[in-house]
Design a protein around this motif. Sequence first.
Motif, PDB file in Angstrom:
ATOM      1  N   TYR A 134       3.875  32.212  -8.737  1.00 53.51           N
ATOM      2  CA  TYR A 134       4.477  31.568  -9.902  1.00 53.51           C
ATOM      3  C   TYR A 134       4.796  32.572 -11.003  1.00 53.51           C
ATOM      4  N   ALA A 135       3.954  33.607 -11.098  1.00 49.01           N
ATOM      5  CA  ALA A 135       4.240  34.644 -12.086  1.00 49.01           C
ATOM      6  C   ALA A 135       5.524  35.360 -11.685  1.00 49.01           C
ATOM      7  N   ALA A 181      -1.805  33.254  -2.001  1.00 49.75           N
ATOM      8  CA  ALA A 181      -2.468  32.622  -3.146  1.00 49.75           C
ATOM      9  C   ALA A 181      -1.434  32.488  -4.249  1.00 49.75           C
ATOM     10  N   GLY A 182      -1.484  31.376  -4.942  1.00 55.16           N
ATOM     11  CA  GLY A 182      -0.577  31.226  -6.066  1.00 55.16           C
ATOM     12  C   GLY A 182       0.776  30.639  -5.725  1.00 55.16           C
ATOM     13  N   ASN A 183       0.957  30.191  -4.458  1.00 55.65           N
ATOM     14  CA  ASN A 183       2.209  29.500  -4.118  1.00 55.65           C
ATOM     15  C   ASN A 183       2.317  28.205  -4.925  1.00 55.65           C
ATOM     16  N   VAL A 184       3.538  27.872  -5.295  1.00 55.50           N
ATOM     17  CA  VAL A 184       3.783  26.606  -5.986  1.00 55.50           C
ATOM     18  C   VAL A 184       4.842  25.837  -5.212  1.00 55.50           C
ATOM     19  N   ALA A 190      -0.856  33.448 -14.208  1.00 55.30           N
ATOM     20  CA  ALA A 190       0.421  33.068 -13.602  1.00 55.30           C
ATOM     21  C   ALA A 190       1.398  32.509 -14.627  1.00 55.30           C
ATOM     22  N   ILE A 221      -4.442  28.334  -8.098  1.00 52.83           N
ATOM     23  CA  ILE A 221      -3.610  27.868  -9.198  1.00 52.83           C
ATOM     24  C   ILE A 221      -3.916  26.410  -9.544  1.00 52.83           C
ATOM     25  N   ASN A 241      -5.794  27.060  -2.973  1.00 53.12           N
ATOM     26  CA  ASN A 241      -4.901  27.762  -3.891  1.00 53.12           C
ATOM     27  C   ASN A 241      -5.506  27.747  -5.294  1.00 53.12           C
ATOM     28  N   PHE A 262      -6.825  32.264 -13.207  1.00 54.51           N
ATOM     29  CA  PHE A 262      -5.710  32.505 -12.290  1.00 54.51           C
ATOM     30  C   PHE A 262      -4.454  31.816 -12.809  1.00 54.51           C
TER      31      PHE A 262
END
Lengths: 137, 143
Positions: free
Chosen positions: B138-139, B74-77, A47, A37, A35, A43
């Motif tokens: 998250y965005a 992608a970008g999961n929190v 976000a 992030i 990921n 990235f």
Amino acid sequence: MPTTTEELAIGQEIEPIVKHMTIERMSRPLMAGGNPIHHDPAFAKNAGLQAPIATGVMSSAFLSEMLTKAFGIDWMRSGSIDVKFIRPIYAGDTVTTHGRITGKSETSTGVCIALDMWCETQRGEPVTVGTARVVVH
Amino acid sequence: MDDKQPMVFEDLPIGEEFADKYVLTPDLARDYAEGIADANPWYLEHSPFGGPVANPILIVAQHARLFKTKYITAGNVHIRHETQFLNPARIGKVIKVYGKLVEKYLKRGREYLVMECRSVDEDGIEICRDRRTIITHYAKRPE
């Protein structure tokens, strides 16, 4: 050394753990899980974050380490946790775990210990909060 | 051929099930121990259970792989997990991971997914049960 139930009192805090966060550890594939992030500054910025953030379960692991030291094998075979990641953890942060006993009750198999627990950074703000239970035999 | 599609919140069906498996190798245990700076010998050498066992959170962390078995993400929190530990996971065992999407909702412009997971070793010993909540991106969604 694991704690005996006689030594535990409501309101008592168990021994904390202190961890220093580094981008090297945060970005390791097993931590970041692919990921971006957790390791890609661009990235993370897109976000809405100021920098890559640690995966939340790193702080869960810190709390689990604290509980393993306090309760030993009982933690691994009868522990339960409810953890919320409420603020980001960044590289350079120092994370300190805390656990405070909130309940103690007899069960058929042992003594159930309930705790509030949290992680906070050097900024003095909690980043991870939750509760835990463990049956001490 | 990889048939995975991008994960689209609106299209995710409640009740969708996921499954995966991996080998709990000594290298995996060592890598995790280094990542979280916890070199407890229980995880690397020997434990009161006989032989090394996995850090419990290493097992929990592997539940994150489940969405990736079907979707490109992608970008999961990860924002919450409620986990019950039942038995230690022994190094060297194959761990089977199961999950089911049980809830999804929008809140303050973000997409939330709730999955119930369990890890079981190759001998059928249940290691843990876990209910995990993530934000998909998250965005925030545009207003």
